[in-house]
Design an enzyme around this catalytic site. Sequence first.
Site, PDB file in Angstrom:
ATOM      1  CB  CYS A 177     -11.002  -3.237  -5.257  1.00  0.00           C
ATOM      2  SG  CYS A 177     -10.117  -3.844  -3.844  1.00  0.00           S
ATOM      3  CG  HIS A 204      -8.057  -6.728  -7.084  1.00  0.00           C
ATOM      4  ND1 HIS A 204      -8.463  -5.587  -6.443  1.00  0.00           N
ATOM      5  CD2 HIS A 204      -6.932  -6.389  -7.775  1.00  0.00           C
ATOM      6  CE1 HIS A 204      -7.621  -4.598  -6.724  1.00  0.00           C
ATOM      7  NE2 HIS A 204      -6.693  -5.060  -7.526  1.00  0.00           N
ATOM      8  CG  ASP A 221      -4.679  -2.054  -9.315  1.00  0.00           C
ATOM      9  OD1 ASP A 221      -5.343  -1.145  -8.780  1.00  0.00           O
ATOM     10  OD2 ASP A 221      -4.718  -3.239  -8.916  1.00  0.00           O
ATOM     11  CD  GLU A 224      -1.967  -1.623  -4.689  1.00  0.00           C
ATOM     12  OE1 GLU A 224      -0.884  -1.994  -4.207  1.00  0.00           O
ATOM     13  OE2 GLU A 224      -2.919  -1.224  -3.987  1.00  0.00           O
TER      14      GLU A 224
END
Length: 348
Positions: A177, A204, A221, A224
């Site tokens: 991340c 995160h 993001d 994702e």
Amino acid sequence: MVDPIYVEVADMFLKRYKDYVINLFKEPVPLNRVQKLLQENKFAGELFDMSNRLCTMYENGTWHSQVLETLDLDKIYANVDMMPLEDDSQYSDNLVKELLRYFKQDFFTWCNKPVCKSCGASGDDINGAAIQAPTNEEAKFNCGSVEVYHCQKCNSEVRFPRYNDPIKLLETRTGRCGEWCNLFTLVLKSFGLESRYIWNREDHVWCEYYSPYLKRWIHVDSCEQSFDEPFIYSKNWNKSMSYCIGFWRYGVVDVSKRYILQNQLPRDIIKEDDLQFLCHALTKRLRTGLSDDESYKMYCRDDLEQLELNPSATPTKEMQKLKISKTGNKGRISGSAEWKESRGENGK
């Protein structure tokens, strides 16, 4: 036809309001309160330190040039040009969507375990991991720690340095991340896009981008390949969260209400009015030197965002039109099943 006197009165009130806003930002921040808060509250100090780093580190023209020289611009712009366009101002939205696709599918890779450089082994053949301090060479690239694994195939040591230097990540092209968000924030800035680094206290990070077309901050993001889906963490991942703070060139803002739709953890490590005051003080400091017109523009944008974040506010027609479906894939896409379960991000 509108009577000219009404136009004149409206212009007068608008000017007075603008002057009021500008004078607000010219008022000095009470430094004694800031210093007292930083001394007495550890979380306030952490936010202050993050603002010193995250609000300015991506404003680096040399870095921007390196990013643009590394990415496949022909491919990116060709794909953007094929996307439907309702209005010229929508172009940057399409660009961000293509950057998300390109970054995840063509450029960066997720690292559950590092690949052995000696024999190429990966996955179950890599065991570990111990945490070690970086070597002198690794430390040059702002590396805080190194995960050290063992390769069962060739008996080699396999190192995964957790680099925080985005230009080094441009070379390694792998991470989790933190690495994904770090480099993608720089990618957005390199394309001249207004972007924020969003930090979540429950480990995160992601980005936001200001859309000229939608006239609001958009959740982004890269892990994702997600655009404008702020619900995915609390709804789809079933993640519990407390604070989500945005950092960018011209401000620090608490955006928790945008992302925490359920599973709210206690917010008791700083008083709410102290958090609001600190964000405002840091924002004022970052906007020092802006022209009156720029300060007013930023204030108006802030005001609209607070209406969006305030759940008791009456939604405008624009907000109603931009409502998004809170459905989608269950759980997180990136990361191994075991890793996602350990973080409470698998949607269960």
